[in-house]
Structures are given as C-alpha cells and as structure tokens.
Enzyme design. Structure first.
Site, short mmCIF file in Angstrom:
data_model
loop_
_atom_site.label_atom_id
_atom_site.label_comp_id
_atom_site.label_asym_id
_atom_site.label_seq_id
_atom_site.Cartn_x
_atom_site.Cartn_y
_atom_site.Cartn_z
N HIS A 50 55.43 33.00 7.05
CA HIS A 50 56.20 33.31 5.84
C HIS A 50 56.95 32.04 5.44
O HIS A 50 57.07 31.09 6.23
CB HIS A 50 57.17 34.44 6.11
CG HIS A 50 56.52 35.77 6.25
ND1 HIS A 50 57.22 36.95 6.22
CD2 HIS A 50 55.21 36.12 6.42
CE1 HIS A 50 56.40 37.97 6.36
NE2 HIS A 50 55.17 37.48 6.49
N GLU A 52 60.13 31.40 5.14
CA GLU A 52 61.28 31.11 6.00
C GLU A 52 60.82 30.55 7.35
O GLU A 52 61.40 29.60 7.87
CB GLU A 52 62.11 32.38 6.24
CG GLU A 52 62.67 33.00 4.98
CD GLU A 52 61.77 34.04 4.33
OE1 GLU A 52 62.30 34.88 3.58
OE2 GLU A 52 60.54 34.03 4.56
N SER A 77 63.86 38.14 -0.79
CA SER A 77 64.61 38.80 0.28
C SER A 77 63.80 38.77 1.59
O SER A 77 62.62 39.10 1.60
CB SER A 77 64.89 40.25 -0.14
OG SER A 77 65.71 40.90 0.77
N CYS A 79 62.02 39.49 5.09
CA CYS A 79 61.43 40.64 5.78
C CYS A 79 62.07 40.81 7.16
O CYS A 79 62.87 39.98 7.60
CB CYS A 79 59.93 40.42 5.92
SG CYS A 79 59.51 39.21 7.20
N CYS A 82 61.47 37.66 9.54
CA CYS A 82 62.29 36.49 9.18
C CYS A 82 63.77 36.77 9.41
O CYS A 82 64.51 35.89 9.87
CB CYS A 82 62.01 36.09 7.74
SG CYS A 82 60.30 35.53 7.50
#
Length: 145
Positions: A50, A52, A77, A79, A82
C-alpha cells in the site's frame, strides 16, 4: 493543498500513471520527507505494498525515536494493515487527504493516541473516484470486497 499532502498526491498520480491504485504517502521527519511511496499492489503483484507501507519501506530502517517524531501523510484513509503499522512504530500523527472514497481505521488510531488530521483534498478525492469508475474490480480487490 499542504506541501506534504501535495507530495503524497504526486505519488498517487505516479501509481495511477503506472496502472496502479492511486494512493500515495510520504513520511516526514522534522519537516523533511524521509520516505515517499505509492500503492504498488497492481504493479508488483504485492498484497502489502500500500502507499503507506511503500513510504515506510523507502524511508529505510529508522531508530524508534525517529518514527515517534514523524508525521505520515497519505492520500486516503489508512486501512487496518497500515494503521497497525502506524501504531507498531509509534508514529504520532497522520494527515489524510480524503476519506470519502474509503473510511479506514481513523477512530481506532485516535483511540491509540494518534493525532488524525483530515485535509479534505478535492484532488485526492477526484483522482480516486476516477480510478474507481475506470477499474472497479481492482478497487474492490484492494479494499477486500
């Protein structure tokens, strides 16, 4: 747009241009980007890259004190995966581009002492919505539907 959300957004656009999910992130320590990344699940066939996670990977191994002085900027936002990583490394602040496309674990982060700031970036929202319209199957896979 805040300069660090803008940097995360540039990462999201990079992912989109590569055919990936347009989510970008930067890790900032004392006003300096030490890691930048974007979602590469599609590009690398990775279940964990992802935006992040890629930013943290690209920051390299850091002492615990550094993470505790960082802010993570992300276009969407975060998950549960993360968010767990944010807690694990003690990152005290997360700035989110938008959460209309997907509401992650913001409330949980707050209950764990993380300051969560919403940037309400229309650019982040529009790019994500464009991707969702173009590739709904990839989006549904990414959010586990």
């Amino acid at each position: 747009m805040d300069k660090f959300i803008k940097a995360a957004f540039e990462q999201a656009k990079k992912s989109y241009a590569e055919g990936g999910i347009p989510i970008g992130s930067v890790l900032v320590h004392k006003g300096k980007i030490i890691g930048a990344g974007h979602n590469q699940r599609m590009q690398k066939g990775s279940p964990i890259l992802h935006g992040e996670m890629d930013a943290l990977e690209n920051a390299g191994r850091q002492p615990a004190l550094v993470y505790r002085e960082c802010t993570l900027y992300t276009t969407l936002s975060p998950c549960p995966m993360c968010s767990g990583t944010i807690i694990l490394y003690g990152i005290p602040k997360v700035v989110i581009g938008e959460n209309r496309s997907f509401m992650g674990e913001e409330r949980w982060l707050e209950t764990r002492g993380v300051e969560v700031v919403m940037a309400n970036s229309e650019e982040c929202y529009q790019l994500m919505q464009q991707f969702i319209r173009e590739k709904p199957e990839a989006w549904n896979e990414d959010i586990g539907v």
